[in-house]
Motif scaffolding. Sequence first.
Motif, mmCIF file in Angstrom:
data_model
loop_
_atom_site.group_PDB
_atom_site.id
_atom_site.type_symbol
_atom_site.label_atom_id
_atom_site.label_comp_id
_atom_site.label_asym_id
_atom_site.label_seq_id
_atom_site.Cartn_x
_atom_site.Cartn_y
_atom_site.Cartn_z
ATOM 1 N N GLU A 99 11.877 55.451 46.752
ATOM 2 C CA GLU A 99 10.601 56.113 46.492
ATOM 3 C C GLU A 99 10.135 55.854 45.054
ATOM 4 O O GLU A 99 8.964 56.014 44.741
ATOM 5 C CB GLU A 99 10.745 57.613 46.717
ATOM 6 N N PHE A 100 11.090 55.501 44.202
ATOM 7 C CA PHE A 100 10.809 55.203 42.792
ATOM 8 C C PHE A 100 11.533 53.915 42.414
ATOM 9 O O PHE A 100 12.740 53.803 42.596
ATOM 10 C CB PHE A 100 11.293 56.369 41.919
ATOM 11 N N VAL A 101 10.784 52.933 41.932
ATOM 12 C CA VAL A 101 11.379 51.684 41.466
ATOM 13 C C VAL A 101 11.124 51.568 39.972
ATOM 14 O O VAL A 101 9.975 51.631 39.518
ATOM 15 C CB VAL A 101 10.792 50.453 42.197
ATOM 16 N N LEU A 102 12.207 51.415 39.206
ATOM 17 C CA LEU A 102 12.133 51.317 37.748
ATOM 18 C C LEU A 102 12.577 49.918 37.325
ATOM 19 O O LEU A 102 13.691 49.494 37.648
ATOM 20 C CB LEU A 102 13.026 52.378 37.117
ATOM 21 N N VAL A 103 11.712 49.215 36.630
ATOM 22 C CA VAL A 103 11.981 47.840 36.212
ATOM 23 C C VAL A 103 12.287 47.826 34.717
ATOM 24 O O VAL A 103 11.443 48.204 33.903
ATOM 25 C CB VAL A 103 10.779 46.918 36.519
#
Length: 440
Positions: free
Chosen positions: A39-43
């Motif tokens: 639900e949350f993608v952190l790059v």
Amino acid sequence: MRAHIITFGCQMNEYDSHLVASELVSLGWELVDSVEEAEFVLVNTCAVRGKPVEKVRALLGKLRKEKERRGLLIGLMGCLAQLDEGKQMAGRFGVDILLGPGALTSLPEALQANERFQDLTFRRDLLDYIPPPPKGTLSAHVTIIRGCNHHCTYCIVPTTRGPEVSRHPDLILQEIEALRQAGVVEVTLLGQNVNSYGKDQPGFPSFADLLRMVGRMGIPRVRFLTSHPINFTDDILEAIAETPSICRYIHLPVQSGSDRILRRMAREYRRGFYLDRIRRIREYLPDAVLSTDIIVGFPGETEEDFQETLSLYDEVGYDQAYMFIYSPRPGTPAFKHFQDLPREVKVERLMRLIEKQKEWSYRRNQAWVGKRVEVLVRGSAKEEGFVQGHDRGNHPVLIPSEQAPVPGLYQVEVKQATPHLLFGEVVGSKVPAPIPLPVA
């Protein structure tokens, strides 16, 4: 709530991703293995060269489409996030959370915000944060200093990570002790310039003293990255020579063998000074494995300048080298003031340097055939039937799978060598090894 972290760049970024992952877990998030599950993608981004920036751009394009399809939350952190280039990408691709590398502890606040969140400050509380030991690993990183006070004309790091700030030694030792208790057998001390540790804080130990302190903690193998030649002093060599647990692997970036190019790079030392440092390393640590970084095709580099790099390589005889084509980075003095060389010139010179590296690496690796080395086996190799690890000199070593069935430290006799790999057979285990992976 499910989160997925994607990391580009150096070991500092890997450490920062682990730090952020531990924050997410403490907030009740579940870490998952793919974008599709999240639900949350952190790059976590790198801005040192152009290639990782382009990879981030392409990834954000895909994430934006995923967000349009199902309402994904997107975060961008790391060095690229700190730059105007990153801010523009964030706006273009619908990034919800933008965190600079000095603002990672703002993540809980960012996740509670009901609007787009941005923090590009350098927060002091980041230095005090001790992430829990990573699970399922025998090797771990520990940041000891953040930022850089050197201003090389090609480098964006002083802009993205700020000035040098050392962590308190008690916090460093506390973190390492937790790693030791979790079964970690190799710790790598990290910093843009580890040699400067303590110089910014009166009363802190020097880097040499910190090495001695860490070396007494019972971790079998201690390494460090990265060093700046101008700060790589004899007291550091003395500490390594006196402390058996510190690996005799020295990574000392030179970048160029030409004084004229070193001056244009603002590297603060010249060829003669660098070679004197190499001479002192050989005197204190005759068995040291040496590696370096070299930038090929820096603006203004002539064929004569490049020949000086090749001759320095021969004079040092590096075991390993990380070689890069110069990549113009917006925001650096070199980008602003210097004219880039044609790509075909840079590529042709890189190919010649790679051949030089292969010759020396093969020669150096052949000298290990018949010797016994301590190898930290981490898992399966790409080559079928082998597991892979690395020795105390950072050589990748392949061992038949049946001889090292579990990760751990093994005594290995080197049987064969290529320019990039050593092949060996287990001749014994060093107690306490083989060491099973820590139980989650």
